[in-house]
Design a protein around this motif. Structure first.
Motif, PDB file in Angstrom:
ATOM      1  N   ASP A  83       0.826  -1.220   0.000  1.00 12.83           N
ATOM      2  CA  ASP A  83       0.000   0.000   0.000  1.00 12.83           C
ATOM      3  C   ASP A  83       0.854   1.261   0.000  1.00 12.83           C
ATOM      4  OD1 ASP A  83      -2.383  -1.309  -0.138  1.00 12.83           O
ATOM      5  OD2 ASP A  83      -2.845  -1.159   2.004  1.00 12.83           O
ATOM      6  N   THR A  84       1.987   1.207   0.681  1.00 16.14           N
ATOM      7  CA  THR A  84       2.881   2.372   0.699  1.00 16.14           C
ATOM      8  C   THR A  84       3.380   2.670  -0.710  1.00 16.14           C
ATOM      9  OG1 THR A  84       3.581   1.875   2.941  1.00 16.14           O
ATOM     10  CG2 THR A  84       5.038   3.283   1.663  1.00 16.14           C
ATOM     11  N   VAL A  85       3.757   1.621  -1.438  1.00 13.18           N
ATOM     12  CA  VAL A  85       4.239   1.820  -2.816  1.00 13.18           C
ATOM     13  C   VAL A  85       3.124   2.427  -3.667  1.00 13.18           C
ATOM     14  CG1 VAL A  85       5.147   0.681  -4.883  1.00 13.18           C
ATOM     15  CG2 VAL A  85       5.876  -0.083  -2.605  1.00 13.18           C
ATOM     16  N   LYS A  86       1.923   1.893  -3.527  1.00 11.98           N
ATOM     17  CA  LYS A  86       0.790   2.414  -4.315  1.00 11.98           C
ATOM     18  C   LYS A  86       0.539   3.892  -4.000  1.00 11.98           C
ATOM     19  CE  LYS A  86      -1.414  -2.117  -4.596  1.00 11.98           C
ATOM     20  NZ  LYS A  86      -2.455  -3.019  -4.065  1.00 11.98           N
ATOM     21  N   GLN A  87       0.603   4.234  -2.722  1.00 13.74           N
ATOM     22  CA  GLN A  87       0.380   5.639  -2.328  1.00 13.74           C
ATOM     23  C   GLN A  87       1.468   6.554  -2.880  1.00 13.74           C
ATOM     24  OE1 GLN A  87       0.210   5.430   1.964  1.00 13.74           O
ATOM     25  NE2 GLN A  87      -1.678   4.228   1.906  1.00 13.74           N
TER      26      GLN A  87
END
Lengths: 160, 141
Positions: B119-123
């Protein structure tokens, strides 16, 4: 104290990167044969630590099933064997653990140190041992897929 | 988010991380993925794509790599023709946060601290896209 920080970093790093919960089982002095681990580990990594306040090493050794579970969690696949393309994960995970611990040791204790590039060790029954004058502390962990342990050897060479 | 055809360069010296990133970007719907195992290989890929008139539109690179670090690669990209604005995300260790200042000075778009969740990468990719849109609007306006 340094071993405690690394142990906490293990739990945190694996929780974030692998969404995998592990718990600390026991801490022991490696040179004491009466408490030494008899668990078989099949992959591990070791990192040299050099700093103003202390130098030493941190190593991590995984049982095969636990390592494959961690890598499987990262890649969201199931693996049965530690193929060569999965081996460097041991070094990457150790780097992440080191990073979390280093940030904590710098922020809370004012320590300053660096690491070298990790070395990965793979074999049917690996045994990590640091050749050092400092005590080597092992912390054993357990996940639902098996055991693993870290070994921390740290001290001030100028005082030893 | 970036269009699915966005050309993305993934740079990491660890095979596991390249594979993880590739899988993650595929899951996000991206198809035009290239990976490189160190900064020097990444610069070669980047230069060739630029010379071919089909440059990379997003770069995600590790910091600590042999031959050429992520920071050195970033500087080469920013100094190259057409490389001033290509979104560049840097992966750094938790303990290297102090280095982020250096990366910002060199023109990094954003950074991801290891360990990280998908999720961090997506954000971060979403934030990089929004930054790109703002920059494009500012340039046009």
């Amino acid at each position: 104290m340094v071993a405690d920080v690394f142990a906490a970093a293990v739990v945190e790093a694996l929780k974030i990167q692998c969404s995998y919960d592990v718990s600390k089982e026991r801490t022991y002095i490696c040179d004491d044969a009466s408490t030494a681990s008899t668990i078989v580990y099949e992959i591990g990594a070791v990192l040299a630590l050099v700093g103003k306040q202390f130098s030493g090493s941190i190593s991590i050794s995984y049982s095969k099933t636990l390592y494959l579970a961690l890598i499987g969690a990262i890649l969201r696949q199931k693996f049965d064997e530690i193929s060569s393309d999965l081996e460097d994960g041991a070094g990457e995970l150790l780097n992440m653990i080191f990073g979390v611990a280093k940030a904590k040791l710098e922020a809370d204790h004012g320590y300053s140190f660096k690491s070298a590039i990790p070395t990965i060790i793979v074999g049917p029954n690996i045994h990590m041992r640091a050749l050092t004058a400092h005590a080597q502390i092992a912390v054993q962990f357990k996940g639902k897929d098996g055991p693993f342990e870290i070994r921390v050897s740290a001290g001030n060479d100028q005082n030893s | 988010m970036y269009p699915a055809a966005t050309k993305i360069l993934i740079v990491d010296d660890t095979a596991l991380m390249r594979r993880m990133m590739r899988d993650l970007f595929i899951e996000m719907g991206y198809k035009a993925l290239t990976d490189a195992n160190d900064g020097a290989a990444a610069w070669k890929e980047y230069s060739q794509a630029a010379a071919d008139g089909n440059p990379f539109e997003l770069i995600i690179s590790d910091w600590n790599m042999p031959k050429l670090s992520g920071l050195e690669f970033l500087k080469l990209v920013r100094d190259s023709a057409g490389g001033k604005t290509v979104p560049f995300l840097m992966l750094t260790a938790e303990s290297e946060k102090d280095k982020v200042v250096e990366a910002i000075k060199a023109g990094v778009t954003g950074y991801i601290t290891k360990p990280f969740t998908p999720d961090t990468v997506k954000q971060k990719v979403k934030a990089a896209y929004e930054t790109s849109l703002k920059n494009a609007a500012a340039k046009a306006g």
